[in-house]
Design an enzyme around this catalytic site. Sequence first.
Site, PDB file in Angstrom:
ATOM      1  N   TRP B 321       0.825  -1.213   0.000  1.00 28.46           N
ATOM      2  CA  TRP B 321       0.000   0.000   0.000  1.00 28.46           C
ATOM      3  C   TRP B 321       0.856   1.258   0.000  1.00 28.46           C
ATOM      4  CZ3 TRP B 321      -1.932   2.712   4.855  1.00 28.46           C
ATOM      5  CH2 TRP B 321      -1.060   2.513   5.937  1.00 28.46           C
ATOM      6  N   ASP B 322       2.137   1.104   0.334  1.00 30.19           N
ATOM      7  CA  ASP B 322       3.077   2.214   0.248  1.00 30.19           C
ATOM      8  C   ASP B 322       2.914   2.965  -1.072  1.00 30.19           C
ATOM      9  OD1 ASP B 322       3.911   0.030   1.874  1.00 30.19           O
ATOM     10  OD2 ASP B 322       5.969   0.784   1.937  1.00 30.19           O
ATOM     11  N   GLU B 463       0.579  -2.938  12.321  1.00 34.05           N
ATOM     12  CA  GLU B 463       0.585  -4.403  12.151  1.00 34.05           C
ATOM     13  C   GLU B 463       0.848  -5.169  13.442  1.00 34.05           C
ATOM     14  OE1 GLU B 463       3.637  -4.856   9.177  1.00 34.05           O
ATOM     15  OE2 GLU B 463       2.147  -5.172   7.624  1.00 34.05           O
ATOM     16  N   LYS B 574       2.933   0.097  16.138  1.00 35.40           N
ATOM     17  CA  LYS B 574       4.105   0.134  15.275  1.00 35.40           C
ATOM     18  C   LYS B 574       4.210   1.470  14.561  1.00 35.40           C
ATOM     19  CE  LYS B 574       6.134  -2.400  11.355  1.00 35.40           C
ATOM     20  NZ  LYS B 574       5.823  -3.326  10.258  1.00 35.40           N
TER      21      LYS B 574
END
Lengths: 721, 721
Positions: B321-322, B463, B574
Amino acid sequence: MTGWEIGKTGFDIKDAAADGTKFLCANGFMGLRGAPEEAFESFCPAVTLAGVYDRNGDKWREPVNAPHPLTVRAAFDGAPMALGDRAPESHEAGLDLRHGVYFRDTAFGPVRISSRRLTSMADCHLMADRMTFTCQRAGRLTITAGISRRIWDINGPHLFGFTAGTGETLLLSARTGEKGILVAAAQRAVISFPAEERFITGDDGVFRVIEKDVRPGEKVTLSLFAAVWTSLDAPDPEEAARRTCDSAAGQGFDICLKAHEDAWEDIWDACLIDMDGPEEEQLTLRASQYHLNACAPRHARDMSIPARGLSGQTYKGAVFWDSEIFLLPMFLYTQPEIARSLLRYRIATLPGALQKAAEYGYRGAFYAWESQEGGAEGCTDFNVVDVFTHRPVRTYFRDCQIHISADIVHALREYYEVTGDRSLFEQGGDRVVLECARFYLSRAFRRLQGDEIEFTDVIGPDEYHERVSNNAYTNRMIGRCFETALMLEEIFADTPGRLQALKRDLDYEEDWALLESAVKKIRGPRKRGGVIEQFDGYFALEDCSLDTVRRRLMDPREYWGGDHGVAGPTQIIKQADVITLMALLPEEFTDEEIDANWAYYEPRTEHGSSLSACMYALTACRTGRMEAAWRLFQKTAGIDVVGGGKEWAGEIYIGGTHPASNGGAWMIAALGFAGLKVKNGVPSLDPRLPDEIRSLTFPITCGGKKYTITVTSDGGSIDPA
Amino acid sequence: MTGWEIGKTGFDIKDAAADGTKFLCANGFMGLRGAPEEAFESFCPAVTLAGVYDRNGDKWREPVNAPHPLTVRAAFDGAPMALGDRAPESHEAGLDLRHGVYFRDTAFGPVRISSRRLTSMADCHLMADRMTFTCQRAGRLTITAGISRRIWDINGPHLFGFTAGTGETLLLSARTGEKGILVAAAQRAVISFPAEERFITGDDGVFRVIEKDVRPGEKVTLSLFAAVWTSLDAPDPEEAARRTCDSAAGQGFDICLKAHEDAWEDIWDACLIDMDGPEEEQLTLRASQYHLNACAPRHARDMSIPARGLSGQTYKGAVFWDSEIFLLPMFLYTQPEIARSLLRYRIATLPGALQKAAEYGYRGAFYAWESQEGGAEGCTDFNVVDVFTHRPVRTYFRDCQIHISADIVHALREYYEVTGDRSLFEQGGDRVVLECARFYLSRAFRRLQGDEIEFTDVIGPDEYHERVSNNAYTNRMIGRCFETALMLEEIFADTPGRLQALKRDLDYEEDWALLESAVKKIRGPRKRGGVIEQFDGYFALEDCSLDTVRRRLMDPREYWGGDHGVAGPTQIIKQADVITLMALLPEEFTDEEIDANWAYYEPRTEHGSSLSACMYALTACRTGRMEAAWRLFQKTAGIDVVGGGKEWAGEIYIGGTHPASNGGAWMIAALGFAGLKVKNGVPSLDPRLPDEIRSLTFPITCGGKKYTITVTSDGGSIDPA
């Protein structure tokens, strides 16, 4: 070993903890572990109390062990005589299963120490021990008998503020840290000889020191009467404990023993399975029946049995689904008053279940996975300790084993169907059923597209696979819960106002309508070639052998389940799951279905739980796999005598007796081999005797009547008793 | 370092792999890691190919590294001159960011080796290297230049059946193991002097050995022209590679260099942010823009950018998705043709997404979490390796990171809104949007009681917390996906038949009706005092500090997430999650809301992903937290130059360039500091310059027009370019 005795010769400190479990004396109120009188901590000596729990800091809540009031240390001419400290010339110890009497016989040099010890079935607060010291030569015998504080505690200490009292009766009492429950232990000694006496009171407890010069060949007998009471049982437990001792001492050891033995005879009259078969299995079946009866709550109206009975603090002394699914049947068919107590425990702890559901944002009753007093949940979010990092691991037993509520409803219904007695429904069981159904209504999901009801994020009986969807067992048992709720209308057809009032009271009208529509919409099991998929996606998991999975272990104690466990990503399961469903609801499946599922799942089952073998055995009887059934019976019945159960889950000790297997042994013999079924209070038989058994004879009680069941290779008979 | 150069003096083999990443030359087709010409395996030398993947056995699929056609080893009077083998008297290496030229300068005794090397921006198959050997004393110089097979492979080998060719142009070709893709590398050498030549062909590759006796002070120059082609690019890649080399050799190094530099100048004209501020941040911002541009697929019509660019095989060369959320914006606002390629990659890989959804039993398009060619899912069920047991761990990234489909729809919509161009919808984007919406419809659950739509068992941007329900980011992005689907009606209002035909084609009528009702029913976020709960139950997790969690680590490489990780049971996350939602959809939140959530979540964020700092920086600009914004900008822009990114996730190496941070640096400068917004193709500014910056000047393209943006402390201006 004889037909009614288990025991062993020789002594090895490594076996001391396991022997303490095997040779347990218990009476429902307390469990006195089978350690010798002089036992120190590494024997795990304990008097575990039923229903008394305590939490120390943020450690696990667990049952409280009382100060040990049958602790005796002896010395001869100043030389201590204690197992573990000194190698005996000979040693024998064991348990007379018929009478629930622990015995030992140990020679230390010139002195032989024998004892017979019991927790009374006639008076649940009483313990007694008769010790005999036979001295081959003259010398000075020193006996230190008292109430010890040096007891086994897993997550303790639990007792604080000790008060000691000396005199004719020794007293030691203390309060639990969390709730301040007063626990009082007393001991009175009766000696057969004049002796010098003095008292020691200290951090170890309170003791009477008896000293006597003995003649060669002299036999010295000491009778000890001990009692434990708590402030849950009596307003003044110290006084009560003293009285129990005094009264027993007044009667003497023989009368106490006789009353105890008579009580055990009554139990055997009600439930003993007389099996004409191999001696070993005769014995292990008796041991199973002994251990299950020993922890039955005869003294209480609404109490259940922990997963490790009264053998210690393992499994937090908590009540699991074992009670309803594995322990209940023997009582239900032989001693229904005990079955009622187990089920009334659930009725009484409904508030705890309502509270747990609310905590998770649900309605209705979500029973605790590990239920303690008042239905408090003993299961933590971190219920396994990783062997590699020694860290607690997040597990989902507490969150996801939702089948527990349905299991309880199933048991209430079984009770009703076997006994024909609706009194439990009248005493609050109806409310339990409706609240459990309501819980599932609030936990049910539908897809946006589609009308089926799914139960996602659950754990079935096989705990190795966490957070699965549509576990076949869970979905069907929930369906049965819904059916049972709706059945209340029929059960109370003669008093329709009753159910109406209850619904109003519970604000249940809308839920009832929902139940009526939901009962048919629960997602049924997916199948492949007749085999039910245990949960959505199970068949897609790695299909490898049990050996393959076992070979992946890096530490023998490591936990197999969850995402990090060796079994998690595979089709290897911990215990019967689909097969448990088939064993519980045999009428819903054909022989062919059961056989196909048995053939698929049995090789994929680790049997890593004592709840497994008996379900496979029951279904094996159904489809005529008698060799397997016998093997599984041997395993089930032998678990506490022969051993073989797991002692560790991760880094957590889980040893102790296995009431679920004990109950399983009865189920295999009675429901499997004899094929006993009760419908509308009327028993029938469908015998499937293994070759190893010539006959089975046993009593049952159903529909309020007593019968004697006899099964031989020629068939079975049901005779009024 | 100068304003356009990154480099370093001295040599340490420990830094060789990291330097190979920093000094990467790439052109979208291939990435030539910044290792010196003589590099052997531990330098991780590689020519990583975009879009060519291979799987060896059951190891992870990853991009293929070509044989290395710019491998040169030299010796003087028989003494090898190679870094890593022999300590140099001096060494310097680096990258000219403006022109994309790698340089080195190394002295080995009397010989100084200098080179300038490039992967051509003018011809994506071409690499060139000009090496100069300056010899202080007379001696015999031996240069071995060729195509090496000793290349870095993480999960290789990937190439089999090597064929070598010698002559004026060296050739080495081989086929990938899985799909038999032919990869051909060629090299042609042009030397400035007469010399003896011979060839070596062996397991190491194919090489030309050039030997020459040099005079004191003599300077010997070698120009190498290399090419890589695959059978995906040309029917005869060997011939194509030979031709590329020959043609370049014909032009000579200077002309090749000039064409390459001109191409880079065009790129800078389109996107360079001229920042009047501290030199270090000027440089790191340029480096960010360099690295992001270097891996842009200028040669392809529908290709995207892997999470580690073309810096190697880490992260499986997969597209995350970056691409849509972090990389796309710079291209979208400056070089929309590249934005189109990135998005067309998703359109082209729709079949892969349909297939993945079907595999999981869903309808519509579930895009791969780690997308490889054709949309194939590169993410495995076991995507982390436990450092304690070295076992792969079951992770749920593949199953549960469902937000990826919504992220793609969001990007398509952003493209439309910034450019005003609906062509991507016309070219299949509309189908992507409808299939993504359909996926979510099929993944949506409702409770039996209640009408809200819930998305359970998901993983959000953070995540570390797997298998959560109603992640605020995920739910809202799905809502936006539904809205975008319905918006197609308006976008194609002038050609209503088009959408009708598509719906018929996709059998979408029922889904459309469902969409219309579902769009308002998605469970909104739960809040506590204005702070959005990241997912159901997040606030109930242990609320401890980042330091507390860090202190619980037992191994610096251990994975923080999941049930076994130190962060899993806590509120430590994260990366930006709720804050990412606020950064992407700023108009949906008030300043107060953003500020409250920033204050809550920032201290609880590890920033353990390069996707985190930039989202916090963007929202910090919004609420005037400029000190934090500047600090996070420094971190974001500096990641590939200064370092500080994680190199390990469990036992898996994840080093490489960080295109997402590179894109993030542009976003913070343009969208954050300058406050650039484009609505209906019309740009506006809302400048928030940190104290450290005096001005920003940069070009943008939107609504088909080019503008120059200038921002100073006095405000901003938008001028037609």
